[in-house]
Design a protein around this motif. Structure first.
Motif, PDB file in Angstrom:
ATOM      1  N   CYS A  51       0.810  -1.224   0.000  1.00  0.00           N
ATOM      2  CA  CYS A  51       0.000   0.000   0.000  1.00  0.00           C
ATOM      3  C   CYS A  51       0.842   1.273   0.000  1.00  0.00           C
ATOM      4  O   CYS A  51       0.316   2.358  -0.261  1.00  0.00           O
ATOM      5  CB  CYS A  51      -0.922   0.020   1.217  1.00  0.00           C
ATOM      6  N   SER A  52       2.144   1.167   0.292  1.00  0.00           N
ATOM      7  CA  SER A  52       2.973   2.377   0.397  1.00  0.00           C
ATOM      8  C   SER A  52       3.054   3.173  -0.906  1.00  0.00           C
ATOM      9  O   SER A  52       3.033   4.411  -0.865  1.00  0.00           O
ATOM     10  CB  SER A  52       4.370   2.012   0.900  1.00  0.00           C
TER      11      SER A  52
ATOM     12  N   PRO B  57     -12.624  -0.951   1.013  1.00  0.00           N
ATOM     13  CA  PRO B  57     -11.159  -0.888   1.145  1.00  0.00           C
ATOM     14  C   PRO B  57     -10.477  -2.235   0.997  1.00  0.00           C
ATOM     15  O   PRO B  57      -9.391  -2.318   0.418  1.00  0.00           O
ATOM     16  CB  PRO B  57     -10.965  -0.310   2.555  1.00  0.00           C
ATOM     17  N   TRP B  58     -11.095  -3.297   1.501  1.00  0.00           N
ATOM     18  CA  TRP B  58     -10.407  -4.582   1.532  1.00  0.00           C
ATOM     19  C   TRP B  58     -10.344  -5.241   0.157  1.00  0.00           C
ATOM     20  O   TRP B  58      -9.339  -5.893  -0.181  1.00  0.00           O
ATOM     21  CB  TRP B  58     -11.074  -5.489   2.555  1.00  0.00           C
ATOM     22  N   SER B  59     -11.378  -5.088  -0.636  1.00  0.00           N
ATOM     23  CA  SER B  59     -11.305  -5.609  -2.010  1.00  0.00           C
ATOM     24  C   SER B  59     -10.248  -4.855  -2.813  1.00  0.00           C
ATOM     25  O   SER B  59      -9.496  -5.455  -3.598  1.00  0.00           O
ATOM     26  CB  SER B  59     -12.670  -5.479  -2.698  1.00  0.00           C
ATOM     27  N   TYR B  60     -10.164  -3.543  -2.607  1.00  0.00           N
ATOM     28  CA  TYR B  60      -9.163  -2.753  -3.309  1.00  0.00           C
ATOM     29  C   TYR B  60      -7.752  -3.140  -2.867  1.00  0.00           C
ATOM     30  O   TYR B  60      -6.844  -3.305  -3.701  1.00  0.00           O
ATOM     31  CB  TYR B  60      -9.398  -1.260  -3.067  1.00  0.00           C
TER      32      TYR B  60
ATOM     33  N   ALA C 121      -6.738  -5.968  -1.641  1.00  0.00           N
ATOM     34  CA  ALA C 121      -6.422  -7.298  -2.175  1.00  0.00           C
ATOM     35  C   ALA C 121      -5.923  -7.205  -3.613  1.00  0.00           C
ATOM     36  O   ALA C 121      -4.978  -7.906  -4.011  1.00  0.00           O
ATOM     37  CB  ALA C 121      -7.647  -8.204  -2.085  1.00  0.00           C
ATOM     38  N   ILE C 122      -6.536  -6.318  -4.404  1.00  0.00           N
ATOM     39  CA  ILE C 122      -6.067  -6.112  -5.781  1.00  0.00           C
ATOM     40  C   ILE C 122      -4.671  -5.508  -5.785  1.00  0.00           C
ATOM     41  O   ILE C 122      -3.800  -5.910  -6.565  1.00  0.00           O
ATOM     42  CB  ILE C 122      -7.063  -5.212  -6.549  1.00  0.00           C
ATOM     43  N   VAL C 123      -4.441  -4.523  -4.898  1.00  0.00           N
ATOM     44  CA  VAL C 123      -3.128  -3.877  -4.812  1.00  0.00           C
ATOM     45  C   VAL C 123      -2.057  -4.897  -4.441  1.00  0.00           C
ATOM     46  O   VAL C 123      -0.952  -4.906  -5.014  1.00  0.00           O
ATOM     47  CB  VAL C 123      -3.170  -2.728  -3.783  1.00  0.00           C
ATOM     48  N   LEU C 124      -2.348  -5.778  -3.485  1.00  0.00           N
ATOM     49  CA  LEU C 124      -1.373  -6.793  -3.064  1.00  0.00           C
ATOM     50  C   LEU C 124      -1.103  -7.795  -4.184  1.00  0.00           C
ATOM     51  O   LEU C 124       0.047  -8.207  -4.402  1.00  0.00           O
ATOM     52  CB  LEU C 124      -1.874  -7.513  -1.812  1.00  0.00           C
TER      53      LEU C 124
ATOM     54  N   ILE D 232       3.532  -5.353 -10.669  1.00  0.00           N
ATOM     55  CA  ILE D 232       2.723  -4.519 -11.564  1.00  0.00           C
ATOM     56  C   ILE D 232       2.202  -3.315 -10.786  1.00  0.00           C
ATOM     57  O   ILE D 232       1.857  -3.420  -9.604  1.00  0.00           O
ATOM     58  CB  ILE D 232       1.540  -5.332 -12.145  1.00  0.00           C
ATOM     59  N   LYS D 233       2.130  -2.173 -11.441  1.00  0.00           N
ATOM     60  CA  LYS D 233       1.665  -0.955 -10.803  1.00  0.00           C
ATOM     61  C   LYS D 233       0.218  -1.101 -10.341  1.00  0.00           C
ATOM     62  O   LYS D 233      -0.609  -1.693 -11.042  1.00  0.00           O
ATOM     63  CB  LYS D 233       1.800   0.236 -11.762  1.00  0.00           C
ATOM     64  N   HIS D 234      -0.075  -0.536  -9.199  1.00  0.00           N
ATOM     65  CA  HIS D 234      -1.405  -0.645  -8.611  1.00  0.00           C
ATOM     66  C   HIS D 234      -2.411   0.247  -9.321  1.00  0.00           C
ATOM     67  O   HIS D 234      -2.030   1.264  -9.906  1.00  0.00           O
ATOM     68  CB  HIS D 234      -1.342  -0.224  -7.130  1.00  0.00           C
ATOM     69  N   PRO D 235      -3.685  -0.083  -9.291  1.00  0.00           N
ATOM     70  CA  PRO D 235      -4.717   0.821  -9.844  1.00  0.00           C
ATOM     71  C   PRO D 235      -4.997   1.950  -8.850  1.00  0.00           C
ATOM     72  O   PRO D 235      -4.855   1.781  -7.645  1.00  0.00           O
ATOM     73  CB  PRO D 235      -5.935  -0.103 -10.000  1.00  0.00           C
ATOM     74  N   PRO D 236      -5.395   3.128  -9.325  1.00  0.00           N
ATOM     75  CA  PRO D 236      -5.725   4.226  -8.401  1.00  0.00           C
ATOM     76  C   PRO D 236      -7.024   3.959  -7.656  1.00  0.00           C
ATOM     77  O   PRO D 236      -7.871   3.189  -8.122  1.00  0.00           O
ATOM     78  CB  PRO D 236      -5.847   5.432  -9.334  1.00  0.00           C
TER      79      PRO D 236
END
Length: 511
Positions: A262-263, A487-490, A492-495, A502-506
């Motif tokens: 998340c950083s 927040p948690w679904s987002y 999970a995608i970021v992780l 791969i770059k995270h989605p905004p």
């Protein structure tokens, strides 16, 4: 008057008082009376008349104080008895508890017996991974139906159902293929971000190869960060309710993985923060491996960013850069005073004024009441929008007059409050001339409330990496809450993306 210290009070006894002449005795009695008044006012502080959090009110109740006094009396009596009875000192009691003995480090100790999984995992499904192109000549590869997997691993993943949650086990098999050029290409799990910490034997590497899936790791992080559960309690909950047996080390790794993933999202949020019109700022004490630190928060209508560091003015550069030209809403901390466009939180001033109304000196209490009424009238005028046009008798003008009167008072706290208002006058009355500004800093204080409770339970974080992970998860969760996003679904995608590099989605902004 110089503040009386413990050594000063130790020198005062009946013989000392009897040796003083009348004038000296009156001076000493006055100093002791002032000290008693200060201690009484401090004892009566609570969340309504100071900056203390509401959770501290339970420790100020009469029942708690009575119980505390009884415990002190019992301890004094036991100490008196122990002085009269000779002590039987054993050889074991003479050993120092820490000096001369190596303190145990957290985690598994060197040479300790390992704990292995007694029951093998049973996969619900098997996923095959074949190489698609040749690593040498980039030619497209065909799947070999007779190929054997060269490696594999299990993944425990959490799935949301309509009526609950379920953890499923997936077996991932990786195959190899031979190209026409004669080169053998192996499919391998992808590797993502690596968190490097100086002096650590093994750095934290985010990768697909691991036992815990992204959603399950996010669930574990939510139990730790959002719901303030300890690692052993999380282990117990997973084992009892979901049937998943994980070690404390694996659980801790999942929490740190989520935080490190998340950083980069937080770095983008800080950039977005600079274009905001109004930012609420606040800070609260924090502990990092026993050292005294501070947890900062900067929050707007759609962004919340947390940061752990010192309380120096330079720490603001981690949140507010020189590119920011909007308004800050803060308390009276001096680090904010140099910023020109700022609103001083009136709620902080009101709590201090409430404390003055409870002073023993009637003149001080009357001036404190007058000051309190003017501050409340100022907020009432802002809420109702009935500001007066006559500048000579407006709410700010009356507040200014009572502050000028209070500056000549002998009471230390009354004079200090009046000087605080006058010194920061433009920031105190900014909301009166700019109606879009909120008069209080409640948004930032509410955002810190969760972290304050967590600090009381966990006593902070242990490492700089742990502090970064904690702040990153808090920032993403609170920002998602402000934007009405799960927040948690987002996360999970970021992780998942971070484990692949791969770059995270905004974070989306829902209308």
């Amino acid at each position: 008057m110089n503040r009386l210290s413990k050594e000063d009070l130790a020198q005062m006894n009946r013989d000392y008082f009897q040796s003083l002449d009348k004038q000296k005795l009156v001076e000493v009695a006055g100093n002791l009376h002032q000290l008693a008044v200060q201690q009484l006012e401090k004892l009566e502080q609570n969340s309504s008349n100071s900056s203390l959090p509401p959770s501290s009110d339970q420790f100020k109740s009469k029942e708690k104080l009575a119980l505390l006094s009884e415990q002190q009396t019992e301890s004094q009596a036991s100490q008196t008895e122990s002085k009269q009875v000779p002590k039987q000192v054993s050889e074991e009691s003479e050993k120092p508890k820490s000096k001369g003995f190596a303190l145990k480090k957290p985690g598994k100790q060197q040479g300790a017996k390992g704990i292995w999984r007694t029951t093998p995992l049973v996969p619900n499904q098997t996923v095959a991974h074949h190489p698609l192109t040749c690593a040498s000549c980039n030619s497209r590869l065909e799947k070999d139906p007779e190929a054997k997997a060269h490696m594999g691993y299990y993944v425990l993943e959490l799935e949301k159902l309509d009526s609950g949650i379920e953890v499923k086990c997936t077996l991932h098999h990786y195959y190899q293929a031979t190209c026409g050029c004669g080169h053998q290409t192996k499919a391998k799990p992808q590797i993502g971000y690596v968190s490097v910490v100086e002096g650590r034997s093994r750095d934290l590497c985010l990768q697909e190869y691991g036992l815990v899936g992204s959603m399950l790791a996010t669930f574990i992080a939510s139990l730790a960060v959002r719901y303030r559960m300890s690692r052993p309690k999380i282990k117990e909950l997973l084992n009892d309710w979901v049937g998943v047996s994980l070690s404390v080390g694996t659980i801790d790794r999942c929490i740190r993985e989520v935080g490190i993933a998340c950083s980069p999202v937080v770095e983008e949020l800080i950039e977005e923060l600079q274009s905001a019109e109004i930012i609420h700022l606040d800070e609260t004490p924090w502990y990092e491996k026993g050292k005294y630190r501070w947890l900062w928060v900067a929050i707007t209508n759609t962004i919340a960013v947390f940061h752990i560091g010192s309380r120096r003015k330079e720490e603001l550069l981690h949140l507010i850069s020189e590119a920011f030209v909007g308004w800050l809403v803060t308390d009276g901390y001096g680090a904010y005073s140099s910023y020109p466009k700022r609103q001083h939180c009136l709620a902080h001033l009101i709590r201090k004024a409430i404390a003055l109304t409870q002073a023993l000196d009637k003149e001080v209490a009357d001036l404190g009441q007058w000051l309190l009424e003017e501050l409340r009238e100022l907020i009432h005028a802002l809420a109702t929008g009935d500001g007066e046009q006559d500048e000579s008798d407006s709410h700010p003008a009356r507040l200014y007059r009572v502050c000028r009167l209070a500056t000549v008072a002998e009471h230390t706290k009354l004079k200090a409050l009046a000087k605080e208002i006058l010194t920061d006058w433009d920031a105190v009355v900014a909301c009166f001339y700019h109606p879009q500004l909120p008069p209080t800093n409640n948004e930032a204080e509410r955002a810190l409330r969760h972290a304050v409770i967590a600090r009381r339970i966990s006593y902070g974080t242990r490492t700089s990496e742990g502090s970064l992970a904690y702040c990153s998860v808090l920032s993403v969760v609170e920002t998602c809450r402000l934007r009405k996003v799960d927040p948690w679904s987002y996360i999970a995608i970021v992780l998942t993306q971070a484990r692949k590099g791969i770059k995270h989605p905004p974070i989306p902004v829902l209308s």
